[in-house]
Design an enzyme around this catalytic site. Structure first.
Site, PDB file in Angstrom:
ATOM      1  N   SER A  59       0.793  -1.242   0.000  1.00  0.00           N
ATOM      2  CA  SER A  59       0.000   0.000   0.000  1.00  0.00           C
ATOM      3  C   SER A  59       0.819   1.284   0.000  1.00  0.00           C
ATOM      4  O   SER A  59       0.249   2.355  -0.178  1.00  0.00           O
ATOM      5  CB  SER A  59      -0.924   0.007   1.200  1.00  0.00           C
ATOM      6  OG  SER A  59      -1.972  -0.879   0.933  1.00  0.00           O
ATOM      7  N   LYS A  62       0.278   3.419  -2.939  1.00  0.00           N
ATOM      8  CA  LYS A  62      -0.968   4.183  -3.126  1.00  0.00           C
ATOM      9  C   LYS A  62      -0.723   5.688  -3.120  1.00  0.00           C
ATOM     10  O   LYS A  62      -1.427   6.442  -3.788  1.00  0.00           O
ATOM     11  CB  LYS A  62      -1.986   3.809  -2.038  1.00  0.00           C
ATOM     12  CG  LYS A  62      -2.549   2.409  -2.245  1.00  0.00           C
ATOM     13  CD  LYS A  62      -3.387   1.934  -1.075  1.00  0.00           C
ATOM     14  CE  LYS A  62      -4.035   0.585  -1.401  1.00  0.00           C
ATOM     15  NZ  LYS A  62      -4.470  -0.175  -0.265  1.00  0.00           N
ATOM     16  N   VAL A 252       1.160  -3.866   3.855  1.00  0.00           N
ATOM     17  CA  VAL A 252       1.088  -5.143   4.582  1.00  0.00           C
ATOM     18  C   VAL A 252       2.335  -6.014   4.446  1.00  0.00           C
ATOM     19  O   VAL A 252       2.479  -7.015   5.142  1.00  0.00           O
ATOM     20  CB  VAL A 252      -0.149  -5.989   4.190  1.00  0.00           C
ATOM     21  CG1 VAL A 252      -1.429  -5.393   4.718  1.00  0.00           C
ATOM     22  CG2 VAL A 252      -0.216  -6.218   2.706  1.00  0.00           C
TER      23      VAL A 252
HETATM   24  O1  DON Z   1      -5.134  -5.119  -1.776  1.00  0.00           O
HETATM   25  C1  DON Z   1      -4.410  -5.912  -1.213  1.00  0.00           C
HETATM   26  O2  DON Z   1      -4.793  -6.936  -0.747  1.00  0.00           O
HETATM   27  C2  DON Z   1      -2.978  -5.606  -0.996  1.00  0.00           C
HETATM   28  N1  DON Z   1      -2.170  -5.834  -2.116  1.00  0.00           N
HETATM   29  C3  DON Z   1      -2.938  -4.218  -0.421  1.00  0.00           C
HETATM   30  C4  DON Z   1      -1.807  -4.080   0.333  1.00  0.00           C
HETATM   31  C5  DON Z   1      -1.829  -3.296   1.555  1.00  0.00           C
HETATM   32  O3  DON Z   1      -0.737  -3.010   1.980  1.00  0.00           O
HETATM   33  C6  DON Z   1      -3.097  -2.961   2.303  1.00  0.00           C
HETATM   34  N2  DON Z   1      -3.651  -1.753   1.863  1.00  0.00           N
HETATM   35  N3  DON Z   1      -4.081  -0.757   2.214  1.00  0.00           N
END
Ligand code: DON
Length: 306
Positions: A59, A62, A252
């Site tokens: 994320s 983003k 994450v």
């Molecule tokens: O959309 C997802 O599942 C992940 N690739 C997003 C990653 C993340 O860090 C969470 N997002 N805000």
């Protein structure tokens, strides 16, 4: 051992209190004991811990995709598609997509980021992804690549994101089709970096882009920093702002960027970019050691800047 190293060592012990992200198989394979920090000023870089590790932006990207899209379309046009209001919900929450005129609340949650992915400049998926990687490459000064193993793993476990994308499409908040928006979004999450790249990215914000090749409207950079403060640390953004007080964005994978506009940390002075990698994350999705590190760093070096 200086004060900074002590803060690092203390925070590293917290890795045991978190768990690597398990909802995407390729992220579940990370080693939760790792912890790396890079701090960068105009003159110096300090690296602590496992700094040769590479990982995906998740994320953190983003913020960059928002800037590329807003720089291209102008903020007024972007605001027709996505707002700049925090939600306090988890990043992949779907519950509010039927409130707020169906408009995604902000570009830092998945709904807003998928909309932004559809608005990126370029006719094809490839060009849209490239608009973001090119901008990022200008900031960090080297080529980046997509980690295909993570991308395919994300793609295969993207049920929630696909559901979000269909709701966005049904309500007129996607500018491409569902598949393209989803694939662009997931490829961007899967860009591979190291902790020093994160520090350079954070340093870009610390200097308002002044010392970088990557050109972005000053107003857009300001909004990106405001979004980091209000929504950058998922549904722990309020506590992060209250107790740490720095613009920051997490992912994450355990990645965090944190921005110091003007500080003094050991030999570093002035604008400082902080990059962190600690894949053991808490329930919300933030690196546990990373949060602990920034908490003590902010207090000990008086960095709170809101
Ligand atoms: O959309 C997802 O599942 C992940 N690739 C997003 C990653 C993340 O860090 C969470 N997002 N805000």
């Amino acid at each position: 051992m200086n004060k900074l190293q002590m803060i690092y060592e203390q925070a590293k012990q917290r890795t045991a209190n978190g768990q690597v992200a398990s909802y995407i198989p390729a992220l579940a394979a990370a080693n939760g004991d790792l912890f790396a920090v890079s701090l960068l000023s105009a003159e110096h870089e300090i690296e602590l811990g496992d700094c040769t590790e590479t990982f995906t932006l998740q994320s953190v990207v983003k913020v960059i995709s928002f800037m590329v899209a807003a720089n291209y379309h102008g903020i007024e046009e972007i605001m027709h598609y996505v707002d700049v209001e925090p939600t306090g919900d988890s990043f992949n929450s779907i519950v509010r997509l039927e409130s707020h005129n169906n408009k995604p609340f902000n570009p830092m949650i998945n709904a807003g980021a998928i909309t932004i992915a559809s608005l990126l400049p370029g006719e094809t998926m490839f060009e849209k992804v490239k608009s973001v990687t090119t901008f990022l490459e200008q900031i960090i000064g080297k080529k980046v690549h997509i980690n295909n193993e993570v991308y395919f793993s994300e793609y295969q476990s993207a049920d929630y994101n696909r559901a979000i994308a269909y709701i966005l499409q049904a309500n007129g908040f996607l500018k491409s089709d569902v598949e393209e928006a989803l694939q662009v979004y997931l490829q961007l999450c899967s860009i591979s970096v190291d902790v020093s790249d994160l520090a350079k990215l954070a340093f870009y914000f610390a200097t308002n882009g002044k010392e970088s090749e990557a050109i972005c409207n000053k107003g857009v950079i300001n909004i990106a920093k405001a979004l980091m403060i209000t929504c950058g640390m998922y549904n722990a953004s309020g506590k992060f702002a209250a107790f740490i007080g720095l613009p920051a964005k997490s992912g994450v994978s355990g990645a965090i960027i944190a921005v110091v506009r003007n500080g003094e940390i050991e030999q570093l002075q002035g604008p400082i970019g902080i990059g962190i990698y600690g894949p053991a994350i808490d329930q919300v999705g933030n690196s546990v050691a990373g949060i602990e590190f920034l908490m003590h760093l902010s207090k000990e070096y008086d960095l709170f800047c809101l």
